[in-house]
Scaffold this active site. Structure first.
Site, PDB file in Angstrom:
ATOM      1  CG  HIS A  10      -0.236  -0.183   2.396  1.00  0.00           C
ATOM      2  ND1 HIS A  10       0.676   0.525   2.876  1.00  0.00           N
ATOM      3  CD2 HIS A  10      -0.395  -1.401   3.329  1.00  0.00           C
ATOM      4  CE1 HIS A  10       0.984  -0.059   4.235  1.00  0.00           C
ATOM      5  NE2 HIS A  10       0.504  -1.158   4.244  1.00  0.00           N
TER       6      HIS A  10
ATOM      7  N   GLY B  51       1.943   3.105   2.225  1.00  0.00           N
ATOM      8  CA  GLY B  51       2.983   3.115   3.365  1.00  0.00           C
ATOM      9  C   GLY B  51       4.235   2.297   2.854  1.00  0.00           C
ATOM     10  CG  HIS B  52       4.306  -1.510   1.842  1.00  0.00           C
ATOM     11  ND1 HIS B  52       2.957  -2.105   1.887  1.00  0.00           N
ATOM     12  CD2 HIS B  52       4.889  -2.673   2.603  1.00  0.00           C
ATOM     13  CE1 HIS B  52       2.822  -2.992   2.819  1.00  0.00           C
ATOM     14  NE2 HIS B  52       3.848  -3.328   3.542  1.00  0.00           N
TER      15      HIS B  52
ATOM     16  CD  GLN C 279       6.230 -12.294  10.114  1.00  0.00           C
ATOM     17  OE1 GLN C 279       7.420 -12.397   9.638  1.00  0.00           O
ATOM     18  NE2 GLN C 279       5.612 -11.222   9.888  1.00  0.00           N
TER      19      GLN C 279
ATOM     20  CG  ASP D  40       4.655  -3.347  11.927  1.00  0.00           C
ATOM     21  OD1 ASP D  40       3.594  -3.429  12.243  1.00  0.00           O
ATOM     22  OD2 ASP D  40       4.787  -3.147  10.697  1.00  0.00           O
TER      23      ASP D  40
ATOM     24  CB  SER E  44      -1.725  -5.238   4.963  1.00  0.00           C
ATOM     25  OG  SER E  44      -0.359  -4.924   4.879  1.00  0.00           O
TER      26      SER E  44
HETATM   27  O1  PAF Z   1       6.798  -6.159   8.684  1.00  0.00           O
HETATM   28  C1  PAF Z   1       6.470  -7.053   7.839  1.00  0.00           C
HETATM   29  O2  PAF Z   1       6.008  -6.871   6.886  1.00  0.00           O
HETATM   30  C2  PAF Z   1       7.376  -8.379   8.306  1.00  0.00           C
HETATM   31  O3  PAF Z   1       7.187  -8.605   9.616  1.00  0.00           O
HETATM   32  C3  PAF Z   1       8.671  -8.673   7.701  1.00  0.00           C
HETATM   33  C4  PAF Z   1       9.394  -7.488   8.208  1.00  0.00           C
HETATM   34  C5  PAF Z   1       8.687  -8.484   6.126  1.00  0.00           C
HETATM   35  C6  PAF Z   1       9.196  -9.959   7.968  1.00  0.00           C
HETATM   36  O4  PAF Z   1       8.339 -10.935   7.489  1.00  0.00           O
END
Ligand code: PAF
Length: 276
Positions: free
Chosen positions: A33, A35-36, A60, A150, A186
């Site tokens: 999005h 932000g990225h 994760q 984050d 997201s």
């Molecule tokens: O922030 C994220 O999207 C994820 O935690 C990352 C840093 C890509 C690791 O999977």
């Protein structure tokens, strides 16, 4: 120009071999999005070459978090990467990243990994730090960029790089917000219009807290001012910490962090504050 897409370690190595100067990396799980896009832009500005990783990391995801349902929008992600001047997109399969199956050795985030997000998502930061360290090795980047959105993740990545002597610079990039203050995420796609209005309480609370701190009202009043704005969402935590997520200082730079559920969507946000 379209980025080179590397699907395997060998393809990444070949693409990486041609890169001189400063190589930046932005790690993502896709579903990009604005932000990225902001993160990629910041990285592009200070790198000679830019690698973006796109990997939905199973490590994760907890048992109740749906890895299979995580949004996958590869073609759109590639368009955004191209528009932001990414040179190489490393998009490996799970088997490429974990060729020996689930790794038995993982990076331990220590006590800061157990609080806040770590408290409701056991093992989450072990999974994040493990994949981040692997991606740092595989990309061989000089500088890695992570969003301040984050904040706990960013703090733990900085600590990992410091404690394990990894030869890479970590740069935090400020959170990108909608004009009304909502932090881009997201997860915003899951909010109905009504829920989106309720979600605005998070950024409103952070601004109120930051203002109270700037007005010299002290840590307790800072938290109280933020808390007053949070009557819509179901609050998980609202905390004031020092910049490394330790106890809040009496004076100086601090961080105000919030997590709350709006409907079924869990949102997080944070802001730097200056306690006077
Ligand atoms: O922030 C994220 O999207 C994820 O935690 C990352 C840093 C890509 C690791 O999977």
């Amino acid at each position: 120009m379209s980025p080179v897409v590397a699907r395997t370690r060998a393809e990444l190595k070949a693409a990486r071999a041609g890169m001189g100067g400063v190589v930046g990396v932005v790690m993502t799980m896709g579903a990009l999005h604005s932000g990225h896009a902001g993160l990629l832009r910041a990285a592009r500005e200070s790198s000679d070459h830019l690698v973006m990783t796109l990997f939905v990391n199973p490590l994760q995801f907890g048992p109740n978090e749906d890895f299979d349902r995580y949004p996958r929008t590869f073609e759109r992600d590639l368009e955004i990467a191209a528009a932001e001047g990414v040179d190489v997109v490393f998009a490996p399969t799970v088997d490429q990243m974990y060729p020996h199956g689930e790794p038995s050795v993982r990076v331990n985030p220590g006590p800061v990994g157990e609080i806040l997000e770590g408290a409701s998502r056991p093992g989450f930061f072990h999974g994040v730090l493990t994949v981040v360290s692997k991606l740092l090795h595989l990309t061989g980047a000089d500088v890695a960029y992570f969003g301040e959105k984050d904040y706990q993740q960013l703090t733990l990545i900085r600590a990992m790089v410091r404690d394990l002597d990894l030869d890479v610079e970590i740069r935090g990039v400020p959170t990108v917000r909608e004009p009304d203050g909502l932090a881009l995420s997201s997860r915003n796609r899951y909010l109905s219009d009504a829920e989106r209005r309720i979600a605005l309480a998070l950024s409103r609370a952070l601004r109120a807290g930051a203002q109270a701190a700037a007005d010299g009202e002290g840590p307790e009043a800072t938290l109280a001012a933020a808390d007053k704005e949070l009557d819509g969402p179901e609050l998980d935590y609202l905390v004031l910490t020092d910049p490394d997520l330790g106890p809040p200082p009496e004076h100086g730079p601090a961080r105000l962090l919030v997590a709350a559920r709006v409907g079924t969507t869990r949102l997080i946000d944070n802001i730097p504050v200056e306690i006077r």
